[in-house]
Design a protein around this motif. Structure first.
Motif, PDB file in Angstrom:
ATOM      1  N   THR A  43       4.444  10.293  16.202  1.00 13.73           N
ATOM      2  CA  THR A  43       5.087   9.059  15.766  1.00 13.73           C
ATOM      3  C   THR A  43       5.246   8.146  16.962  1.00 13.73           C
ATOM      4  O   THR A  43       5.865   8.515  17.965  1.00 13.73           O
ATOM      5  CB  THR A  43       6.465   9.333  15.142  1.00 13.73           C
ATOM      6  OG1 THR A  43       6.302  10.190  14.009  1.00 13.73           O
ATOM      7  CG2 THR A  43       7.123   8.037  14.698  1.00 13.73           C
TER       8      THR A  43
ATOM      9  N   THR B 149       0.008   7.494  13.383  1.00 13.52           N
ATOM     10  CA  THR B 149       0.685   8.342  12.394  1.00 13.52           C
ATOM     11  C   THR B 149      -0.302   8.874  11.366  1.00 13.52           C
ATOM     12  O   THR B 149      -0.157  10.000  10.879  1.00 13.52           O
ATOM     13  CB  THR B 149       1.795   7.539  11.699  1.00 13.52           C
ATOM     14  OG1 THR B 149       2.692   7.038  12.676  1.00 13.52           O
ATOM     15  CG2 THR B 149       2.559   8.407  10.721  1.00 13.52           C
ATOM     16  N   THR B 150      -1.320   8.084  11.042  1.00 10.86           N
ATOM     17  CA  THR B 150      -2.294   8.493  10.038  1.00 10.86           C
ATOM     18  C   THR B 150      -3.217   9.590  10.546  1.00 10.86           C
ATOM     19  O   THR B 150      -3.538  10.539   9.818  1.00 10.86           O
ATOM     20  CB  THR B 150      -3.137   7.277   9.587  1.00 10.86           C
ATOM     21  OG1 THR B 150      -2.259   6.278   9.077  1.00 10.86           O
ATOM     22  CG2 THR B 150      -4.129   7.671   8.503  1.00 10.86           C
ATOM     23  N   VAL B 151      -3.671   9.473  11.808  1.00  9.35           N
ATOM     24  CA  VAL B 151      -4.673  10.413  12.321  1.00  9.35           C
ATOM     25  C   VAL B 151      -4.060  11.607  13.044  1.00  9.35           C
ATOM     26  O   VAL B 151      -4.779  12.530  13.419  1.00  9.35           O
ATOM     27  CB  VAL B 151      -5.648   9.685  13.273  1.00  9.35           C
ATOM     28  CG1 VAL B 151      -6.352   8.564  12.539  1.00  9.35           C
ATOM     29  CG2 VAL B 151      -4.931   9.158  14.522  1.00  9.35           C
TER      30      VAL B 151
ATOM     31  N   SER C 249       0.800  -1.223   0.000  1.00 11.35           N
ATOM     32  CA  SER C 249       0.000   0.000   0.000  1.00 11.35           C
ATOM     33  C   SER C 249       0.830   1.269   0.000  1.00 11.35           C
ATOM     34  O   SER C 249       0.314   2.353  -0.270  1.00 11.35           O
ATOM     35  CB  SER C 249      -0.905   0.010   1.241  1.00 11.35           C
ATOM     36  OG  SER C 249      -0.123   0.030   2.423  1.00 11.35           O
TER      37      SER C 249
ATOM     38  N   PRO D   4      -0.191   5.636  -3.608  1.00  8.46           N
ATOM     39  CA  PRO D   4      -1.376   5.469  -2.761  1.00  8.46           C
ATOM     40  C   PRO D   4      -2.546   4.825  -3.491  1.00  8.46           C
ATOM     41  O   PRO D   4      -3.388   4.166  -2.869  1.00  8.46           O
ATOM     42  CB  PRO D   4      -1.703   6.906  -2.346  1.00  8.46           C
ATOM     43  CG  PRO D   4      -0.426   7.664  -2.517  1.00  8.46           C
ATOM     44  CD  PRO D   4       0.289   7.024  -3.658  1.00  8.46           C
TER      45      PRO D   4
ATOM     46  N   LEU E 261       0.846   2.768  12.983  1.00  6.61           N
ATOM     47  CA  LEU E 261       0.419   3.266  11.680  1.00  6.61           C
ATOM     48  C   LEU E 261      -0.851   4.090  11.806  1.00  6.61           C
ATOM     49  O   LEU E 261      -1.014   5.117  11.144  1.00  6.61           O
ATOM     50  CB  LEU E 261       0.203   2.099  10.719  1.00  6.61           C
ATOM     51  CG  LEU E 261       1.413   1.210  10.443  1.00  6.61           C
ATOM     52  CD1 LEU E 261       1.012   0.040   9.545  1.00  6.61           C
ATOM     53  CD2 LEU E 261       2.533   2.015   9.792  1.00  6.61           C
ATOM     54  N   PHE E 262      -1.772   3.633  12.674  1.00  2.91           N
ATOM     55  CA  PHE E 262      -3.023   4.370  12.888  1.00  2.91           C
ATOM     56  C   PHE E 262      -2.747   5.734  13.508  1.00  2.91           C
ATOM     57  O   PHE E 262      -3.302   6.753  13.067  1.00  2.91           O
ATOM     58  CB  PHE E 262      -3.947   3.545  13.792  1.00  2.91           C
ATOM     59  CG  PHE E 262      -5.197   4.270  14.206  1.00  2.91           C
ATOM     60  CD1 PHE E 262      -6.246   4.428  13.316  1.00  2.91           C
ATOM     61  CD2 PHE E 262      -5.314   4.800  15.479  1.00  2.91           C
ATOM     62  CE1 PHE E 262      -7.401   5.095  13.688  1.00  2.91           C
ATOM     63  CE2 PHE E 262      -6.456   5.480  15.870  1.00  2.91           C
ATOM     64  CZ  PHE E 262      -7.506   5.631  14.971  1.00  2.91           C
TER      65      PHE E 262
ATOM     66  N   VAL F 117       2.295   2.376   2.801  1.00  2.00           N
ATOM     67  CA  VAL F 117       2.299   2.962   4.139  1.00  2.00           C
ATOM     68  C   VAL F 117       3.591   2.656   4.891  1.00  2.00           C
ATOM     69  O   VAL F 117       3.878   3.262   5.907  1.00  2.00           O
ATOM     70  CB  VAL F 117       1.090   2.474   4.970  1.00  2.00           C
ATOM     71  CG1 VAL F 117      -0.204   2.866   4.305  1.00  2.00           C
ATOM     72  CG2 VAL F 117       1.150   0.969   5.192  1.00  2.00           C
TER      73      VAL F 117
END
Length: 662
Positions: free
Chosen positions: A382, A376-378, A295, A308, A373-374, A297
């Motif tokens: 880090t 970092t995404t929202v 993906s 992406p 990862l979640f 990510v």
């Protein structure tokens, strides 16, 4: 022209897979018997078409056709021919084409091996498999085309990532994918059974060899990846809880639970809904691993995709397949009523505990992998979850589970007695305690983990041997009669014993490598030496060499003990000019008692070459134990008696209402 042929074959494979899936579902709804024969033919056609596409891509790499975009980005004229071939799957597009090839190979294997029994179940399985194939061929065609052209083609390519130019790459990805994708068959069988509305012990017997095959391939694939990391990355680590490593561990854990739950289904016709759920979740985790790597990510030597759009496409496939299957499960699981019962003290109970602990352990790995990862995404934060988290959570769960392995093997089905089992295992417990104390005293009194790991390994290994001795009635009857009983023992039992013994060997090796390793380093000029654990390592010489597509500094070292030569070692520091990357080629002297592991770094004009030396006790047993695990899986797959039983025992419903012939 070769690229266009490959593209055309891939398009045809997509059309055949999509048409086959729709036609089977429609035909089964109308009761058309022709569907069963078409299902088998269509499955083989898909495999032939994808194989043709893969052969075309391989030819493009072999000929260094740089008008193919994927070849220009991942190959070079001077690259050794072996790595031109392995470069086919050393990139995103090629690795996904390999994924689809293995997927269709499993479907073709089912078409070749399926017996004319349960035609409806098999045809539904083909339909689901074809739907998965159609989804992933669409992914290749629309977002990851391996046959995209580059006009005009460059004079030379950008070369393959130097870390992937290794013989281990020739076997690690195919084996790993054979494990990942193999669970698609059990997923399709589970979904087919839900649609058909019938799950029983016979279904478990049909599915179990496929689950064992996928688990065995995944086990070997993980071991090959660990060995590649061990000797290629230059620091001796074989497992670092990297998210991509975790992506392979999660389906392995779920698959291990699934195999054990199938065994309970075979014996007691219970845990039906749970086994179906495990089949769905195991492939879901395989898909999640594919999403994680493809993906974009993650940035990793394993991760190829950075677009992406590809991640969104895979996420859509993941949601459609897994979400749809869980929806069907929610609607149909209530119909799967168990008929078997068992007491709290029984082998079934221990296997149920096995399942629960493995699922919790898998959940811990899932959390540790996806939570950072979640976050970092929202947010802009880090978060890093590393080895301490897994050491404090995952390891105790698995350690407690492994204590049950010998007990479970000796308990009777349905209703067992605990005290006689513990009495039988008393010698194993005494030996484990003695071995743990000896390890604590001799190796390192400050490391309780080393003592516990040693004791656990001895407990499992001797427990397996005691179990086998009881089955042979060793020392209870004549030795010749015991040998005869051993010869008649089903291969499934041998497979279980060998696999569990392999677990003991791996536990012992992990204990040695993790608890008792030693390391040191120093800057050395030729003729100078350093000392580590009664060994003296001398840097004899360093020379400049030139490889096919790299230049290197090659260091020659000699390891001595008491002035006696133990080993002559050769380590390299390579530079690949096209990529501008440097790699470390470690020198390893493997021994049964431990490895001497040496690397050299970038020299300092005044101080010499940095030499790094590691002693990894019992490291070679990691690979031996993994091989024993794989052998256990192969023996279990070869249990013809169980497979024959699955074919012979037709349910009464099928006898009363014959299915159309395939």
């Amino acid at each position: 022209m070769i690229a266009e042929l490959g593209q055309f074959a891939l398009i045809l494979a997509f059309v055949v897979a999509l048409f086959q899936s729709v036609a089977i579902f429609a035909g089964l709804r109308t009761g058309d018997a022709v569907v069963h024969g078409f299902a088998r033919t269509g499955a083989i056609a898909q495999f032939v078409l994808v194989l043709a596409a893969f052969a075309c891509l391989t030819a493009l790499f072999a000929m260094s056709d740089f008008t193919a975009l994927v070849v220009a980005e991942n190959s070079h004229t001077d690259k050794p021919f072996l790595y031109k071939l392995t470069g086919v799957w050393g990139n995103h597009e090629g690795s996904m084409l390999l994924w689809v090839l293995i997927l269709t190979a499993y479907t073709a294997a089912l078409a070749w091996s399926a017996k004319p029994v349960e035609a409806r179940l098999i045809s539904l399985t083909f339909a689901v498999q074809s739907l998965i194939t159609a989804a992933f061929t669409a992914f290749l065609l629309f977002t990851s085309n391996p046959f995209a052209r580059l006009w005009p083609g460059p004079e030379n390519g950008q070369d393959l990532n130097p870390l992937l130019q290794d013989p281990g790459l020739a076997s690690h990805p195919p084996m790993l994918y054979a494990g990942y994708v193999g669970f698609s068959i059990t997923f399709s069988f589970a979904l087919a059974a839900l649609i058909d509305g019938r799950v029983d012990a016979r279904w478990a017997r049909i599915v179990r060899p496929w689950a064992l095959a996928a688990w065995t391939f995944l086990t070997i694939g993980i071991a090959l990846g660990a060995s590649w990391a061990y000797y290629e990355l230059g620091w001796g680590g074989w497992w670092a809880w990297d998210p991509v490593e975790n992506a392979s561990l999660m389906p392995w854990l779920a698959g291990t639970a699934f195999i054990h739950s199938l065994r309970v289904m075979e014996k007691r016709d219970t845990l039906k809904a749970w086994s179906i759920l495990l089949a769905l979740l195991t492939f879901a985790l395989s898909m999640a691993g594919t999403f994680l790597v493809r993906s974009g990510v993650l940035t990793s030597v394993h991760a190829f995709a950075v677009d992406p759009e590809r991640g969104v496409f895979i996420l859509a496939i993941l949601i459609a397949l897994i979400g749809g299957s869980l929806l069907i499960y929610g609607l149909r699981a209530g119909l799967l009523k168990p008929t078997g019962v068992f007491s709290a003290i029984s082998r079934e109970s221990t296997l149920l505990i096995n399942n629960l602990v493995l699922v919790v352990a898998c959940g811990l790995v899932f959390f540790g992998t996806f939570y950072p990862l979640f976050i970092t995404t929202v947010s802009d934060e880090t978060v890093t979850i590393g080895a301490p988290f897994y050491n404090n959570t995952f390891n105790p769960f698995i350690g407690a589970l492994l204590v049950l392995v010998p007990i479970s093997g000796l308990l009777a089905w349905k209703r067992g007695r605990l005290m006689p089992v513990l009495k039988d295992l008393a010698p194993a417990a005494i030996a484990a305690l003695a071995g743990g104390l000896a390890a604590f005293w001799i190796a390192d009194r400050g490391l309780l983990a080393g003592a516990l790991g040693t004791a656990l390994a001895i407990w499992i290994a001797l427990g397996v041997l005691i179990d086998l001795a009881k089955r042979f009635k060793l020392f209870q009857i004549e030795f010749k009669a015991s040998l005869a009983r051993a010869a008649r023992l089903p291969l499934g039992i041998w497979g279980m014993a060998v696999a569990h013994f392999g677990v003991a060997v791996v536990v012992f090796a992990i204990t040695g490598v993790s608890a008792w390793k030693q390391e040191t380093s120093a800057f050395l000029m030729p003729g100078q030496h350093l000392d580590i654990r009664q060994l003296t390592l001398t840097l004899d010489d360093v020379e400049q060499i030139e490889g096919p597509n790299y230049v290197a500094e090659r260091g020659y070292l000699t390891a001595r003990r008491d002035q006696q030569v133990v080993s002559n070692l050769t380590a390299e520091r390579r530079l690949y000019p096209v990529r501008g990357m440097a790699t470390t080629e470690s020198a390893i002297h493997a021994r049964l008692t431990g490895d001497i592991y040496v690397t050299i770094g970038q020299p300092n004009p005044d101080r010499g070459w940095p030499v790094f030396v590691y002693i990894y006790p019992f490291a070679i047993w990691l690979w031996i134990g993994s091989g024993i695990l794989g052998l256990g899986g192969l023996l279990s797959i070869s249990d013809r008696g169980r497979r024959a039983l699955a074919v012979r025992k037709q349910p009464r419903e099928a006898q009363a209402r014959p299915e159309p012939a395939e």
